[in-house]
Design a protein around this motif. Structure first.
Motif, PDB file in Angstrom:
ATOM      1  N   SER A   1      45.801  74.009  50.872  1.00 20.21           N
ATOM      2  CA  SER A   1      44.577  73.235  51.077  1.00 20.21           C
ATOM      3  C   SER A   1      44.758  72.302  52.273  1.00 20.21           C
ATOM      4  O   SER A   1      45.868  71.823  52.547  1.00 20.21           O
ATOM      5  CB  SER A   1      44.278  72.408  49.824  1.00 20.21           C
ATOM      6  OG  SER A   1      43.301  71.430  50.112  1.00 20.21           O
ATOM      7  N   TRP A   2      43.656  72.035  52.952  1.00 20.87           N
ATOM      8  CA  TRP A   2      43.699  71.082  54.055  1.00 20.87           C
ATOM      9  C   TRP A   2      44.008  69.675  53.548  1.00 20.87           C
ATOM     10  O   TRP A   2      44.377  68.794  54.320  1.00 20.87           O
ATOM     11  CB  TRP A   2      42.369  71.070  54.800  1.00 20.87           C
ATOM     12  CG  TRP A   2      42.166  72.243  55.716  1.00 20.87           C
ATOM     13  CD1 TRP A   2      41.332  73.302  55.514  1.00 20.87           C
ATOM     14  CD2 TRP A   2      42.810  72.489  56.980  1.00 20.87           C
ATOM     15  NE1 TRP A   2      41.413  74.193  56.563  1.00 20.87           N
ATOM     16  CE2 TRP A   2      42.299  73.706  57.489  1.00 20.87           C
ATOM     17  CE3 TRP A   2      43.757  71.799  57.740  1.00 20.87           C
ATOM     18  CZ2 TRP A   2      42.710  74.248  58.708  1.00 20.87           C
ATOM     19  CZ3 TRP A   2      44.165  72.335  58.956  1.00 20.87           C
ATOM     20  CH2 TRP A   2      43.654  73.546  59.422  1.00 20.87           C
ATOM     21  N   LYS A   3      43.835  69.463  52.231  1.00 19.82           N
ATOM     22  CA  LYS A   3      44.113  68.134  51.682  1.00 19.82           C
ATOM     23  C   LYS A   3      45.599  67.777  51.802  1.00 19.82           C
ATOM     24  O   LYS A   3      45.970  66.609  51.648  1.00 19.82           O
ATOM     25  CB  LYS A   3      43.672  68.073  50.212  1.00 19.82           C
ATOM     26  CG  LYS A   3      42.157  68.032  50.056  1.00 19.82           C
ATOM     27  CD  LYS A   3      41.752  68.115  48.612  1.00 19.82           C
ATOM     28  CE  LYS A   3      40.253  68.359  48.530  1.00 19.82           C
ATOM     29  NZ  LYS A   3      39.843  69.002  47.299  1.00 19.82           N
ATOM     30  N   THR A   4      46.431  68.781  52.068  1.00 20.95           N
ATOM     31  CA  THR A   4      47.860  68.513  52.289  1.00 20.95           C
ATOM     32  C   THR A   4      48.046  67.527  53.442  1.00 20.95           C
ATOM     33  O   THR A   4      49.038  66.801  53.498  1.00 20.95           O
ATOM     34  CB  THR A   4      48.600  69.833  52.600  1.00 20.95           C
ATOM     35  OG1 THR A   4      48.247  70.776  51.592  1.00 20.95           O
ATOM     36  CG2 THR A   4      50.103  69.655  52.634  1.00 20.95           C
ATOM     37  N   LEU A   5      47.077  67.518  54.353  1.00 17.77           N
ATOM     38  CA  LEU A   5      47.155  66.574  55.484  1.00 17.77           C
ATOM     39  C   LEU A   5      47.197  65.127  55.000  1.00 17.77           C
ATOM     40  O   LEU A   5      47.667  64.242  55.712  1.00 17.77           O
ATOM     41  CB  LEU A   5      45.938  66.745  56.410  1.00 17.77           C
ATOM     42  CG  LEU A   5      45.879  68.002  57.282  1.00 17.77           C
ATOM     43  CD1 LEU A   5      44.502  68.133  57.912  1.00 17.77           C
ATOM     44  CD2 LEU A   5      46.943  67.963  58.371  1.00 17.77           C
ATOM     45  N   LEU A   6      46.675  64.903  53.776  1.00 14.79           N
ATOM     46  CA  LEU A   6      46.630  63.531  53.250  1.00 14.79           C
ATOM     47  C   LEU A   6      47.922  63.146  52.531  1.00 14.79           C
ATOM     48  O   LEU A   6      48.093  61.981  52.152  1.00 14.79           O
ATOM     49  CB  LEU A   6      45.454  63.381  52.273  1.00 14.79           C
ATOM     50  CG  LEU A   6      44.066  63.759  52.802  1.00 14.79           C
ATOM     51  CD1 LEU A   6      43.027  63.639  51.691  1.00 14.79           C
ATOM     52  CD2 LEU A   6      43.684  62.882  53.970  1.00 14.79           C
ATOM     53  N   ASP A   7      48.804  64.108  52.322  1.00 19.13           N
ATOM     54  CA  ASP A   7      50.045  63.849  51.591  1.00 19.13           C
ATOM     55  C   ASP A   7      50.920  62.857  52.376  1.00 19.13           C
ATOM     56  O   ASP A   7      51.290  63.135  53.528  1.00 19.13           O
ATOM     57  CB  ASP A   7      50.791  65.177  51.404  1.00 19.13           C
ATOM     58  CG  ASP A   7      51.980  65.041  50.468  1.00 19.13           C
ATOM     59  OD1 ASP A   7      52.493  63.909  50.307  1.00 19.13           O
ATOM     60  OD2 ASP A   7      52.409  66.070  49.913  1.00 19.13           O
ATOM     61  N   PRO A   8      51.256  61.706  51.758  1.00 17.88           N
ATOM     62  CA  PRO A   8      52.065  60.695  52.483  1.00 17.88           C
ATOM     63  C   PRO A   8      53.405  61.244  52.982  1.00 17.88           C
ATOM     64  O   PRO A   8      53.998  60.684  53.905  1.00 17.88           O
ATOM     65  CB  PRO A   8      52.287  59.601  51.435  1.00 17.88           C
ATOM     66  CG  PRO A   8      51.251  59.830  50.391  1.00 17.88           C
ATOM     67  CD  PRO A   8      50.906  61.269  50.398  1.00 17.88           C
ATOM     68  N   LYS A   9      53.847  62.343  52.350  1.00 22.09           N
ATOM     69  CA  LYS A   9      55.109  62.969  52.787  1.00 22.09           C
ATOM     70  C   LYS A   9      55.052  63.359  54.263  1.00 22.09           C
ATOM     71  O   LYS A   9      56.075  63.423  54.949  1.00 22.09           O
ATOM     72  CB  LYS A   9      55.349  64.218  51.922  1.00 22.09           C
ATOM     73  CG  LYS A   9      56.759  64.740  51.951  1.00 22.09           C
ATOM     74  CD  LYS A   9      57.030  65.690  50.807  1.00 22.09           C
ATOM     75  CE  LYS A   9      56.489  67.060  51.077  1.00 22.09           C
ATOM     76  NZ  LYS A   9      56.817  68.052  50.051  1.00 22.09           N
ATOM     77  N   TYR A  10      53.838  63.639  54.731  1.00 20.72           N
ATOM     78  CA  TYR A  10      53.695  64.106  56.110  1.00 20.72           C
ATOM     79  C   TYR A  10      53.119  63.021  57.034  1.00 20.72           C
ATOM     80  O   TYR A  10      52.581  63.323  58.097  1.00 20.72           O
ATOM     81  CB  TYR A  10      52.814  65.365  56.149  1.00 20.72           C
ATOM     82  CG  TYR A  10      53.386  66.473  55.300  1.00 20.72           C
ATOM     83  CD1 TYR A  10      54.552  67.119  55.672  1.00 20.72           C
ATOM     84  CD2 TYR A  10      52.776  66.828  54.105  1.00 20.72           C
ATOM     85  CE1 TYR A  10      55.115  68.103  54.864  1.00 20.72           C
ATOM     86  CE2 TYR A  10      53.318  67.810  53.305  1.00 20.72           C
ATOM     87  CZ  TYR A  10      54.490  68.447  53.685  1.00 20.72           C
ATOM     88  OH  TYR A  10      55.044  69.412  52.895  1.00 20.72           O
ATOM     89  N   LYS A  11      53.250  61.782  56.605  1.00 20.84           N
ATOM     90  CA  LYS A  11      52.707  60.665  57.396  1.00 20.84           C
ATOM     91  C   LYS A  11      53.283  60.682  58.824  1.00 20.84           C
ATOM     92  O   LYS A  11      54.500  60.741  59.014  1.00 20.84           O
ATOM     93  CB  LYS A  11      53.040  59.338  56.720  1.00 20.84           C
ATOM     94  CG  LYS A  11      52.345  58.153  57.349  1.00 20.84           C
ATOM     95  CD  LYS A  11      52.557  56.907  56.520  1.00 20.84           C
ATOM     96  CE  LYS A  11      51.760  55.765  57.093  1.00 20.84           C
ATOM     97  NZ  LYS A  11      51.842  54.564  56.294  1.00 20.84           N
ATOM     98  N   GLY A  12      52.381  60.646  59.788  1.00 15.62           N
ATOM     99  CA  GLY A  12      52.811  60.635  61.196  1.00 15.62           C
ATOM    100  C   GLY A  12      53.294  61.976  61.699  1.00 15.62           C
ATOM    101  O   GLY A  12      53.726  62.081  62.849  1.00 15.62           O
ATOM    102  N   ARG A  13      53.239  63.003  60.860  1.00 17.29           N
ATOM    103  CA  ARG A  13      53.750  64.320  61.252  1.00 17.29           C
ATOM    104  C   ARG A  13      52.668  65.398  61.165  1.00 17.29           C
ATOM    105  O   ARG A  13      52.942  66.566  60.899  1.00 17.29           O
ATOM    106  CB  ARG A  13      54.958  64.685  60.393  1.00 17.29           C
ATOM    107  CG  ARG A  13      56.117  63.686  60.512  1.00 17.29           C
ATOM    108  CD  ARG A  13      57.380  64.201  59.854  1.00 17.29           C
ATOM    109  NE  ARG A  13      57.850  65.431  60.454  1.00 17.29           N
ATOM    110  CZ  ARG A  13      58.591  65.502  61.555  1.00 17.29           C
ATOM    111  NH1 ARG A  13      58.946  64.384  62.187  1.00 17.29           N
ATOM    112  NH2 ARG A  13      58.970  66.656  62.033  1.00 17.29           N
ATOM    113  N   ILE A  14      51.427  64.969  61.364  1.00 13.03           N
ATOM    114  CA  ILE A  14      50.297  65.893  61.336  1.00 13.03           C
ATOM    115  C   ILE A  14      49.492  65.688  62.611  1.00 13.03           C
ATOM    116  O   ILE A  14      49.584  64.638  63.234  1.00 13.03           O
ATOM    117  CB  ILE A  14      49.409  65.642  60.097  1.00 13.03           C
ATOM    118  CG1 ILE A  14      49.079  64.153  59.986  1.00 13.03           C
ATOM    119  CG2 ILE A  14      50.085  66.151  58.826  1.00 13.03           C
ATOM    120  CD1 ILE A  14      48.164  63.795  58.854  1.00 13.03           C
ATOM    121  N   ALA A  15      48.712  66.702  62.986  1.00 17.42           N
ATOM    122  CA  ALA A  15      47.977  66.568  64.256  1.00 17.42           C
ATOM    123  C   ALA A  15      46.639  67.291  64.216  1.00 17.42           C
ATOM    124  O   ALA A  15      46.478  68.314  63.543  1.00 17.42           O
ATOM    125  CB  ALA A  15      48.825  67.112  65.403  1.00 17.42           C
TER     126      ALA A  15
END
Lengths: 312, 364
Positions: free
Chosen positions: B165-179
Motif C-alpha cells: 500500500s502507498w500508506k507505507t510512505l507514512l510508516d515512521p520507519k521510513y522517515k526521511g527515506r521516501i521521495a
C-alpha cells in the motif's frame, strides 16, 4: 635643435597627433564638460535595459492567467498580488529566505573578516599565498558543482557519516535541510565577502594600529575601536552583496534543500516554468525586488552611503 | 546546319524539361520541400535512459533513412515551453523542431495555439486510441506511449516483500527515506485514494489527498526530479519513491538495488507525446513531421519503447522480456483498470491548483 628633427617627428608622436585630431573632431572642446557622462553611458544603457525589463515585469504582474488558453488576460487586475497575500505559503517562503539571507550574511562576515585581516597583515608571503589560493580555488568552481561536492561529503552515506558509522556513532542528517542550505551558502559567499573586505583593511595603515597600541590600547581594544570602525565600508559593502545574492539564490536551496526548503527564487521559477503563469511569477519577482531594495536602502540609511566611500 | 538543328532540339528539350519540372513542383509543393532537406533536426528530449532510447530507437534510424542529423536538446521540458511560446508569439523561428513532452504540457501548448496539426501523418492510421490526445480536436500532438508512476523501493529495505500500500510512505520507519516528485506530479490522484477518497472525488474533492500529504509531511519526504531519484537510490538515501518505471528500470539495469510494484491503491498512468511548434520554415516543418511520422512507425516504436520499457501506441508489439506480466507495463484493458488515469484536460485545468496546495503543505 637640428632641422631634421623638427621635420621628421617620431612615428608614435605623429600617430598620437592624428588620434588627438580625430578625438577633437569627434568630441570637441565644448563637450568636455560631458566627458564623465560619456563614460557612464554604457552603464546607464545597461541600467535602462534592466528598467525596461522591470517595467515589463510590472505589466505582466497586473494580468491574470487564463487557464483555457494559458495566456494572460487583457484586463488589468491586482489578483496576482492578492493571491500572494492569501496564500500563506508565499509568506513562509519569503520569511525563510530573509532569515537565511540574514544568517548567511552574519556568518559570512564573521568568518570573512579575520580571513581578510590575516591575509592583509600577515608578514609571511607563503601564508598570504596559501590564503589566496584557498580563497580562489573554490571560487573558480561553479556553485552547482560545489553543491554536489557537499552532497558527497555530507550525504547519508557520505564521508562524514561513513566515519561516524565506523566509530560506532549514529549517522547524522546533514543534508536536505535548512541548515545544509545555509551552510552551503556561507561557503559559497565567503570569497565574495573576503574580496570586498580586503581593500578596506588594506586602506587602514598598520601605523594607525601601532599608534593606538603605543597609546596604551591592547590589540583587542585597538581592533575594536580602530580597525573595525575604519573597515566599515568594506563590511557594509560585503554585507549588502552577500545578503542580496543569498536572498535571490536558487541553486543551493534546490540542491541541498531536498525540495522542502525552497527560497523565493524557487517559487518564481515554479510560477514561470512549472505553472506557466508569468503573471504570478512577475508579481513574485516584483515583491522580491521591492523588498530587497527597501532593505538595502535601510542599510544605507542606517550606516550612511558614505560607508561605501560615496560622497554625500 | 545539322549542328544548329541539334542545338535547337537540345534547347527545346531542356526548356521542356525545365517547364515540366516547374509544373511538377507547382503541382506537388511537397516535392520541393522534400528535396530541400535541413542539415539537422533539433528534438527536445529528456536525458539519461530517456534520451538514449530516443537516439537509438528513433533518431539514429531516421538519420540513416533520410541523411538528416538529429540533435537532441536536453533543455528541461518546462523551460523550453516559454521559449517556444515567445518565439511563436514574436514570429521568430522556434528553437527546436520537435518537442518530446508530457501530454499534459503538450496539451497546454496546444491550448495556447502554438502547435502544428499532425492529422495528415500517414502512420496515425491503425494506432491504438491512446495515441489520440484527449479533449482536443485533431492531432495538435500525438501520444507515443503510456507510462506508469510506480512505487519504486530498495529491496533490502523491504525484506518481507514489496510494499502493498502507498500508506507505507507514512510508516515512521521510513522517515526521511521516501521521495516524491517536487510538484506532486504522478501522485496527486493516488494521494486522494490512499487518503480514503475515491477516483470519483477527482478533481472536485481533493481533500483526502491533501490530508494524506499533511500526514506524509511528518515523515519528511525528499522532493525531486527524475535524476534525483536515481542519485538518491544509488547513494542509499531513500528506500521508497513514487517515480516513473523507466527511472526505476534504468537504475536496476545500472546495478542499483531497485524494484517496483503497483500497490493496492493503484498507480497513475499517463502518456508522453510529440509535437511540432508553429513558425518553422516550410521545409523544416515538413521534415519535422516526417520525424514524428517515423517515430510512430512499427520499427521505431518497437525499439524506442522496448528500450524505455513502456507500452507503445503501435498495436501488437510484445513487451521486453523483463517486463512480461509486469503491472507497470499495461497492455490489456484489465491492466489499465488497475491503474489510475486522469485525462489531460482535467490535469491541465487542475494541476496548478493541486501544485499550489502541494507547495503550501510541503513548503510550510
Amino acid at each position: 635643435m637640428p632641422k631634421r628633427t623638427l621635420d621628421r617627428l617620431p612615428l608614435r608622436w605623429t600617430l598620437l597627433d592624428k588620434l588627438e585630431a580625430i578625438a577633437r573632431f569627434l568630441w570637441p572642446a565644448r563637450l568636455r564638460g560631458a566627458t564623465g557622462w560619456l563614460f557612464i553611458t554604457p552603464a546607464l544603457l545597461l541600467v535602462g535595459v534592466l528598467l525596461i525589463g522591470l517595467g515589463y515585469m510590472i505589466e505582466y504582474s497586473l494580468h491574470e492567467l487564463d487557464l483555457s488558453t494559458y495566456r494572460l488576460k487583457d484586463a488589468y487586475t491586482l489578483d496576482n498580488y492578492v493571491f500572494l497575500v492569501e496564500q500563506p505559503v508565499y509568506l513562509r517562503v519569503l520569511l525563510r529566505t530573509l532569515l537565511a539571507a540574514t544568517l548567511v550574511t552574519a556568518m559570512t562576515l564573521f568568518l570573512a573578516f579575520p580571513y581578510a585581516y590575516l591575509m592583509v597583515r600577515t608578514p609571511s608571503s607563503a601564508l598570504r599565498k596559501f590564503l589566496l589560493v584557498s580563497l580562489f580555488l573554490p571560487f573558480f568552481i561553479g556553485q552547482v558543482v560545489r553543491a554536489y561536492g557537499w552532497l558527497i561529503i555530507l550525504g547519508k552515506e557520505g564521508i562524514i557519516n561513513t566515519v561516524l558509522l565506523k566509530m560506532g556513532l549514529p549517522a547524522l542528517d546533514l543534508i536536505y535541510n535548512y541548515g545544509a542550505v545555509v551552510f552551503g551558502l556561507v561557503q559559497y559567499m565567503l570569497p565574495f565577502a573576503v574580496l570586498l573586505i580586503v581593500p578596506a583593511i588594506t586602506a587602514i595603515g598598520e601605523d594607525i594600529e601601532l599608534a593606538a597600541e603605543s597609546l596604551g590600547a591592547n590589540w583587542l581594544r585597538a581592533f575594536w575601536h580602530v580597525v573595525l570602525p575604519m573597515a566599515r565600508p568594506g563590511l557594509v559593502g560585503a554585507g549588502v552583496v552577500v545578503f542580496t545574492l543569498s536572498m535571490t539564490d536558487f541553486a543551493m536551496p534546490e540542491i541541498l534543500g531536498g525540495g522542502t526548503t525552497d527560497f523565493i527564487a524557487s517559487a518564481i521559477y515554479d510560477s514561470f516554468f512549472q505553472l506557466s503563469n508569468s503573471g504570478l511569477g512577475a508579481a513574485l519577482s516584483i515583491v522580491l525586488v521591492t523588498l530587497g531594495s527597501i532593505l538595502v536602502a535601510i542599510v544605507f540609511r542606517l550606516t550612511g552611503a558614505g560607508t561605501l566611500s560615496i560622497r554625500q | 546546319m545539322k549542328n544548329r538543328q541539334q542545338i535547337k532540339n537540345m534547347q527545346r528539350r531542356t526548356a521542356l524539361k525545365a517547364t515540366a519540372a516547374a509544373a511538377g513542383a507547382l503541382a506537388f509543393p511537397s516535392l520541393l520541400r522534400a528535396n530541400d532537406k535541413p542539415k539537422e533536426l533539433i528534438v527536445r528530449a529528456w536525458g539519461g535512459a530517456w534520451g538514449e532510447a530516443l537516439k537509438a530507437g528513433v533518431a539514429d534510424p531516421f538519420t540513416a533513412a533520410t541523411g538528416i542529423k538529429v540533435r537532441l536538446d536536453f533543455t528541461e521540458d518546462n523551460e523550453i515551453k516559454p521559449k517556444i511560446w515567445s518565439a511563436v508569439d514574436q514570429g521568430r523561428i522556434p528553437p527546436i523542431h520537435v518537442n518530446w513532452d508530457t501530454s499534459t504540457n503538450a496539451t497546454i501548448s496546444a491550448l495556447r495555439g502554438v502547435t502544428v496539426d499532425l492529422s495528415d501523418l500517414s502512420n496515425l492510421e491503425g494506432l491504438l486510441p491512446l495515441a489520440k490526445p484527449a479533449g482536443l480536436e485533431g492531432y495538435p500532438l500525438v501520444n507515443t506511449y503510456a507510462y506508469v508512476y510506480v512505487c519504486a523501493y530498495r529491496a533490502e529495505a523491504f525484506p518481507d516483500g514489496p510494499p502493498t500500500s502507498w500508506k507505507t510512505l507514512l510508516d515512521p520507519k521510513y522517515k526521511g527515506r521516501i521521495a516524491l516528485y517536487d510538484d506532486g506530479i504522478g501522485f496527486n490522484p493516488i494521494a486522494v485514494i490512499a487518503g480514503g477518497g475515491t477516483f470519483e472525488d477527482i478533481p472536485d474533492n481533493m481533500e483526502p489527498g491533501y490530508e494524506f500529504y499533511r500526514q506524509l509531511k511528518a515523515n519528511e519526504p525528499l522532493l525531486g526530479e527524475d535524476s534525483d531519484f536515481t542519485t538518491w537510490f544509488q547513494n542509499g538515501e531513500i528506500d521508497m519513491a513514487c517515480t516513473i518505471s523507466v527511472n526505476a528500470r534504468a537504475a536496476r539495469q545500472n546495478g542499483i538495488d531497485v524494484q517496483w510494484t503497483v500497490p493496492e491503491e493503484g498507480c497513475k498512468v499517463d502518456t508522453d507525446g510529440l509535437w511540432i511548434p508553429k513558425g518553422l520554415p516550410e521545409n523544416e516543418e515538413y521534415w519535422a513531421k516526417e520525424f514524428v511520422n517515423f517515430a510512430l512507425s512499427r520499427e521505431a516504436q518497437e525499439k524506442w519503447c522496448s528500450l524505455l520499457g513502456l507500452p507503445p501506441v503501435f498495436p501488437g508489439i510484445a513487451p521486453p522480456e523483463d517486463l512480461i506480466g509486469d503491472p507497470s507495463y499495461p497492455t490489456e484493458a484489465e491492466d489499465f483498470a488497475r491503474l489510475v488515469s486522469v485525462p489531460s484536460p482535467v490535469l491541465v485545468e487542475n494541476q496548478p491548483k493541486w501544485f499550489a496546495k502541494f507547495n503550501e503543505i510541503f513548503q510550510g
